[in-house]
Design an enzyme around this catalytic site. Structure first.
Site, PDB file in Angstrom:
ATOM      1  N   GLU A   1       0.816  -1.220   0.000  1.00 52.79           N
ATOM      2  CA  GLU A   1       0.000   0.000   0.000  1.00 52.79           C
ATOM      3  C   GLU A   1       0.852   1.273   0.000  1.00 52.79           C
ATOM      4  O   GLU A   1       0.667   2.159   0.833  1.00 52.79           O
ATOM      5  CB  GLU A   1      -0.972  -0.019   1.181  1.00 52.79           C
ATOM      6  CG  GLU A   1      -1.932  -1.188   1.126  1.00 52.79           C
ATOM      7  CD  GLU A   1      -2.914  -1.233   2.294  1.00 52.79           C
ATOM      8  OE1 GLU A   1      -2.869  -0.323   3.148  1.00 52.79           O
ATOM      9  OE2 GLU A   1      -3.711  -2.180   2.357  1.00 52.79           O
TER      10      GLU A   1
ATOM     11  N   GLU B   1      -6.154 -10.454  -1.826  1.00 57.92           N
ATOM     12  CA  GLU B   1      -7.003 -10.252  -0.647  1.00 57.92           C
ATOM     13  C   GLU B   1      -8.473 -10.150  -1.057  1.00 57.92           C
ATOM     14  O   GLU B   1      -9.196  -9.260  -0.631  1.00 57.92           O
ATOM     15  CB  GLU B   1      -6.588  -8.985   0.119  1.00 57.92           C
ATOM     16  CG  GLU B   1      -5.121  -8.956   0.527  1.00 57.92           C
ATOM     17  CD  GLU B   1      -4.733  -7.710   1.319  1.00 57.92           C
ATOM     18  OE1 GLU B   1      -5.642  -7.028   1.853  1.00 57.92           O
ATOM     19  OE2 GLU B   1      -3.526  -7.417   1.407  1.00 57.92           O
TER      20      GLU B   1
END
Length: 353
Positions: free
Chosen positions: A161, A267
């Site tokens: 991220e 995910e």
């Protein structure tokens, strides 16, 4: 009025998946063959899920479902920085050791998650302002954690991220102190720590081929690879809203253009867990040669970080949803053949009437 082919396909799919749901046992495995085995039969490496000590020791249906259905595991939290090195130089591997032992005992491929992330980061790291100090801290953390599991982890999310929505680098202690060079430092350190592991850059909202964030990821990765940074794969978290699965194919194809060896869905969860959305994502991976696998981010809805959106393949009672049964088909051609046959039967019946 004779229904069109779309209506026929929809009707046939409902018939098909309803039949599957009713015919399967409501236990650890809901089909004679796991969805991981079916995915591998199409040339992919795994279809996986997540686990940690808390979830594995909670509802006993969770480990049973994992053992029977999934071929890969990622740790939800136990390998993150706050869990493994809460105080400088003092490492704790109790939770991650438990996770790795469970995965190895049950023959599951392991993806390590995650080494460098701005979140779940101890304050002693986020307060560092000196370049040399932060570089040394990063190198020591990455090396120590990776060597703890050297030879046991198939792939690592090395950096996680690191992009803003506009495709620029996220503001974090790593980018503030080291600039984008922290990416090179992280990947080179990881390569040295475990040369056999696949090294990934992982992020969310990489779900549209035209988004600034995805395009920023692709352009940066191309640049870093050209400069010799050892990035093996891009992970797309794929936390989707309802109806967003249709864009997955274009997004994965765009990510694959960055020049890495692999891409993966890391995910996956989808608000509402519609069968259409899950099939779209599964087929997107099947259709992209570089996509090695899919990790679903949780077993059943109560354990999801998005529990109120019911995003997973198993419901609050740990029973399979329609999306699970649809995912059993895996191949678009297989699915098409099945509902086309049923559609033809429906057409014949309508004409005979």
């Amino acid at each position: 009025m004779i229904p069109n082919i779309t209506q026929l396909k929809t009707a046939a799919l409902v018939m098909l998946f309803a039949g599957q749901a009713l015919s399967g046992p409501v236990e650890s495995r809901q089909a004679s063959e796991s969805i991981d085995a079916k995915f591998k039969a199409h040339g992919k490496k795994y279809l996986g899920n997540i686990a940690d000590q808390g979830t594995l020791n909670g509802n006993p249906k969770t480990p049973a479902i994992i053992k029977a259905n999934f071929g890969q595991l990622s740790p939800e939290n136990s390998m993150k920085w706050d869990a493994t090195e809460p105080s400088q130089g003092q490492f704790s591997f109790a939770g991650s050791d438990y996770f790795v032992e469970f995965a190895e005992t049950n023959g599951k491929l392991i993806r390590g998650h995650t080494l460098v992330w701005h979140s779940q980061l101890p304050s002693w790291v986020s307060s560092i302002t000196d370049k040399t100090t932060l570089t040394d801290v990063m190198k020591n953390h990455i090396t120590t954690v990776m060597k703890q599991y050297k030879g046991k982890v198939y792939a690592w999310d090395v950096v996680n991220e690191i992009f803003e929505e506009d495709g620029t680098l996220r503001d974090s202690v790593f980018s503030r102190v080291l600039g984008e060079d922290f990416v090179r430092i992280a990947f080179e350190t990881a390569r040295e720590a475990d040369p056999e592991a696949k090294l990934y850059i992982n992020d969310y909202n990489l779900d549209s081929a035209t988004s600034a964030k995805l395009q920023g990821m692709v352009s940066h990765v191309k640049k870093w690879i050209a400069a010799g940074v050892p990035i093996d794969g891009i992970g797309s978290q794929t936390h989707l809203g309802a109806g967003a699965g249709a864009a997955a194919s274009g997004a994965l194809n765009a990510l694959a253009s960055a020049g890495t060896e692999e891409v993966a869905v890391t995910e996956l969860d989808i608000a509402g867990a519609s069968s259409t959305d899950y099939v779209d994502v599964v087929n997107a991976c099947l259709d992209q040669p570089k996509c090695v696998g899919i990790t679903v981010w949780g077993v059943a809805d109560p354990d999801s970080w998005r529990a109120d959106e019911s995003p997973l393949l198993f419901d609050a009672s740990y029973n399979p949803k329609e999306a699970y049964n649809v995912s059993q088909l895996l191949s678009r051609q297989h699915a098409f053949d099945l509902y086309l046959k049923l559609g033809n039967l429906l057409l014949s019946r309508l004409h005979s009437d």
